[in-house]
Design a protein around this motif. Sequence first.
Motif, PDB file in Angstrom:
ATOM      1  N   UNK A  45       8.465 -22.858 -19.337  1.00 59.68           N
ATOM      2  CA  UNK A  45       8.966 -23.692 -20.440  1.00 59.68           C
ATOM      3  C   UNK A  45      10.447 -24.022 -20.295  1.00 59.68           C
ATOM      4  N   UNK A  46      11.186 -23.220 -19.524  1.00 63.78           N
ATOM      5  CA  UNK A  46      12.607 -23.510 -19.348  1.00 63.78           C
ATOM      6  C   UNK A  46      12.835 -24.822 -18.609  1.00 63.78           C
ATOM      7  N   UNK A  47      11.877 -25.228 -17.791  1.00 61.71           N
ATOM      8  CA  UNK A  47      12.065 -26.471 -17.032  1.00 61.71           C
ATOM      9  C   UNK A  47      12.079 -27.702 -17.939  1.00 61.71           C
ATOM     10  N   UNK A  48      11.106 -27.857 -18.851  1.00 66.79           N
ATOM     11  CA  UNK A  48      11.223 -29.012 -19.762  1.00 66.79           C
ATOM     12  C   UNK A  48      12.311 -28.857 -20.821  1.00 66.79           C
ATOM     13  N   UNK A  49      12.548 -27.630 -21.291  1.00 60.82           N
ATOM     14  CA  UNK A  49      13.488 -27.453 -22.403  1.00 60.82           C
ATOM     15  C   UNK A  49      14.944 -27.352 -21.955  1.00 60.82           C
TER      16      UNK A  49
ATOM     17  N   UNK B  46      13.955 -46.816 -14.938  1.00 63.54           N
ATOM     18  CA  UNK B  46      12.825 -46.051 -14.400  1.00 63.54           C
ATOM     19  C   UNK B  46      13.289 -44.675 -13.914  1.00 63.54           C
ATOM     20  N   UNK B  47      14.518 -44.565 -13.442  1.00 66.94           N
ATOM     21  CA  UNK B  47      15.033 -43.262 -13.027  1.00 66.94           C
ATOM     22  C   UNK B  47      15.168 -42.327 -14.225  1.00 66.94           C
ATOM     23  N   UNK B  48      15.707 -42.865 -15.316  1.00 61.94           N
ATOM     24  CA  UNK B  48      15.846 -42.072 -16.541  1.00 61.94           C
ATOM     25  C   UNK B  48      14.468 -41.741 -17.110  1.00 61.94           C
ATOM     26  N   UNK B  49      13.596 -42.740 -17.164  1.00 60.87           N
ATOM     27  CA  UNK B  49      12.260 -42.519 -17.720  1.00 60.87           C
ATOM     28  C   UNK B  49      11.455 -41.503 -16.933  1.00 60.87           C
ATOM     29  N   UNK B  50      11.510 -41.571 -15.605  1.00 63.31           N
ATOM     30  CA  UNK B  50      10.757 -40.630 -14.766  1.00 63.31           C
ATOM     31  C   UNK B  50      11.280 -39.212 -14.929  1.00 63.31           C
ATOM     32  N   UNK B  51      12.580 -39.068 -15.152  1.00 60.92           N
ATOM     33  CA  UNK B  51      13.158 -37.741 -15.344  1.00 60.92           C
ATOM     34  C   UNK B  51      12.646 -37.122 -16.645  1.00 60.92           C
ATOM     35  N   UNK B  52      12.472 -37.943 -17.676  1.00 62.65           N
ATOM     36  CA  UNK B  52      11.940 -37.442 -18.948  1.00 62.65           C
ATOM     37  C   UNK B  52      10.432 -37.195 -18.833  1.00 62.65           C
ATOM     38  N   UNK B  53       9.734 -38.109 -18.159  1.00 60.40           N
ATOM     39  CA  UNK B  53       8.275 -38.087 -18.135  1.00 60.40           C
ATOM     40  C   UNK B  53       7.705 -36.818 -17.517  1.00 60.40           C
ATOM     41  N   UNK B  54       8.310 -36.311 -16.447  1.00 58.59           N
ATOM     42  CA  UNK B  54       7.761 -35.128 -15.777  1.00 58.59           C
ATOM     43  C   UNK B  54       8.189 -33.832 -16.431  1.00 58.59           C
ATOM     44  N   UNK B  55       9.218 -33.861 -17.240  1.00 55.45           N
ATOM     45  CA  UNK B  55       9.717 -32.632 -17.831  1.00 55.45           C
ATOM     46  C   UNK B  55      10.226 -31.638 -16.801  1.00 55.45           C
ATOM     47  N   UNK B  56      10.524 -32.134 -15.601  1.00 58.09           N
ATOM     48  CA  UNK B  56      11.011 -31.315 -14.483  1.00 58.09           C
ATOM     49  C   UNK B  56       9.987 -30.273 -14.045  1.00 58.09           C
ATOM     50  N   UNK B  57       8.723 -30.444 -14.432  1.00 62.89           N
ATOM     51  CA  UNK B  57       7.696 -29.510 -13.995  1.00 62.89           C
ATOM     52  C   UNK B  57       7.388 -29.650 -12.515  1.00 62.89           C
ATOM     53  N   UNK B  58       7.826 -30.751 -11.887  1.00 69.97           N
ATOM     54  CA  UNK B  58       7.626 -30.867 -10.442  1.00 69.97           C
ATOM     55  C   UNK B  58       8.370 -29.773  -9.687  1.00 69.97           C
ATOM     56  N   UNK B  59       9.484 -29.279 -10.258  1.00 67.33           N
ATOM     57  CA  UNK B  59      10.201 -28.163  -9.636  1.00 67.33           C
ATOM     58  C   UNK B  59       9.368 -26.887  -9.715  1.00 67.33           C
ATOM     59  N   UNK B  60       8.624 -26.708 -10.809  1.00 68.45           N
ATOM     60  CA  UNK B  60       7.750 -25.549 -10.940  1.00 68.45           C
ATOM     61  C   UNK B  60       6.594 -25.617  -9.945  1.00 68.45           C
ATOM     62  N   UNK B  61       6.170 -26.830  -9.585  1.00 66.95           N
ATOM     63  CA  UNK B  61       5.133 -26.993  -8.569  1.00 66.95           C
ATOM     64  C   UNK B  61       5.574 -26.367  -7.251  1.00 66.95           C
ATOM     65  N   UNK B  62       6.854 -26.483  -6.953  1.00 63.83           N
ATOM     66  CA  UNK B  62       7.378 -25.934  -5.697  1.00 63.83           C
ATOM     67  C   UNK B  62       7.465 -24.412  -5.726  1.00 63.83           C
ATOM     68  N   UNK B  63       7.899 -23.831  -6.843  1.00 64.79           N
ATOM     69  CA  UNK B  63       8.197 -22.398  -6.858  1.00 64.79           C
ATOM     70  C   UNK B  63       7.075 -21.544  -7.445  1.00 64.79           C
ATOM     71  N   UNK B  64       5.982 -22.161  -7.930  1.00 64.26           N
ATOM     72  CA  UNK B  64       4.868 -21.379  -8.478  1.00 64.26           C
ATOM     73  C   UNK B  64       4.339 -20.405  -7.431  1.00 64.26           C
ATOM     74  N   UNK B  65       3.882 -19.239  -7.882  1.00 64.61           N
ATOM     75  CA  UNK B  65       3.464 -18.194  -6.944  1.00 64.61           C
ATOM     76  C   UNK B  65       2.188 -18.553  -6.198  1.00 64.61           C
ATOM     77  N   UNK B  66       1.229 -19.172  -6.885  1.00 64.41           N
ATOM     78  CA  UNK B  66      -0.060 -19.478  -6.269  1.00 64.41           C
ATOM     79  C   UNK B  66      -0.282 -20.986  -6.223  1.00 64.41           C
ATOM     80  N   UNK B  67      -1.056 -21.423  -5.224  1.00 64.48           N
ATOM     81  CA  UNK B  67      -1.360 -22.846  -5.099  1.00 64.48           C
ATOM     82  C   UNK B  67      -2.145 -23.353  -6.302  1.00 64.48           C
ATOM     83  N   UNK B  68      -3.031 -22.527  -6.827  1.00 65.64           N
ATOM     84  CA  UNK B  68      -3.825 -22.949  -7.982  1.00 65.64           C
ATOM     85  C   UNK B  68      -2.928 -23.215  -9.191  1.00 65.64           C
TER      86      UNK B  68
END
Length: 423
Positions: free
Chosen positions: A219-223, A55-77
């Motif tokens: 796109x750099x986060x998933x790729x 599940x640790x490996x699967x969850x890492x693939x499933x999000x594509x690391x976009x959760x990190x972009x959620x933190x650093x995105x400029x706007x809440x929207x």
Amino acid sequence: MFLNKWVKSEYARNVLTLMSGTTIAQAIPVAVTPILTRIYSPAEFGLFAVYMALISIGAMIATGRLEMAVLIARKDSDALRLAFISFIVSGVFSILTLLVIALWGERIAAFSGQPEMLRWLYIVPFSIFLFSVYKVLLHWLNRKKHYQLMSRNRVIQSGSIATLQVAIGQTVKVSTGLALADCLGRALALLLIFRRIKATVKLPDFNLAKYYALIRRYRKFPFLGSPASLLNVLSLQMPYMIIPAIFTSAIAGMYFLVFRVLMLPIALIGESMMEVFRSRAMEDLKERGTCRPLFIKTLLSLVVIGLPPTLLLILFGREIFAFVFGEDWREAGIYATILAPMALFRLVCAPLGGVLFIREKLNLILLLQSFFFLMVALSLVLGWMQQDPVLLVSFLSVSGCLFYLLQALSSFRLSTIETARVT
């Protein structure tokens, strides 16, 4: 003077808020582990270790690391749109995982050398989805500085999982009780987060062009970020899957127990620091062009926190494990003694590695993670050739120490933007 000044700062208050919840959350499973080791066998802990690795490996693939972009995105929207994309991708990946297990589950279990693993596999897709969504929501809460809610929810999740693991083990007594309780506990924690934030979160209007633009922007986060994170998870979880094939499920269970009661609590204390550190470091880099003072302060704080328990485990690890978990688990104490230095390096250096994500140095992250993966793979090969689990664990400890040290040195170099140095 350093400690007094640190404790009075807002940064320290946020860290301590998260750390208090993390400490309680980790104290719960550690407290019930002596009960669980008398309900479930080392072999069942070994199967649980494989489940956690999947599940640790699967969850890492499933999000594509976009959760990190959620933190650093400029706007809440934009952050909310990225979170929505992560939910959709995670759901699709989990459904595909379930189809693979339905079609080839028996072959996968047989290939692993553990046919009894088949029943555990069907829980994996649901846990992957729950784990993935939970990670995304934690990054949203971190973005909004809802540290008390993060702290409280971790306690609820940990308490739910521990209670269910004991209850299922004592009543139903199914071999998959550890995994089933883990899945149900994650679902409960996720439900409670949604109930708390649904009134305060306003979903942005659906705009396909905006979603496409965000995917292109990050796109750099998933790729790049996703392969790097996958290599990191594989490096940490691969021993759980390979050790049973090289030695026995019992040895894998002992190795897993060490991570449960030693490295995971230490890592999550560091994670509490990391979540606040990333948010504050991002602000410092934007405003001052450097987060180096914060970097040094965080490093010293983590050394002060981690050094005493590390020394205690190095000196008395075998006696502690034999006394707490029973004489059958004395060998796990040997592993804890060997892995204690790696745990300290992980505690101190992993949170500081957040600088690499903030600076979006994903190429460097991928390079470092590739080095770590190769070192772990080499350790497993050498351990298999020598047929010595203690030697294998020693190689893994050295590999981890080298990786985390390189990660911290790279982060220190990037803690100041070049233009800020000139000015």
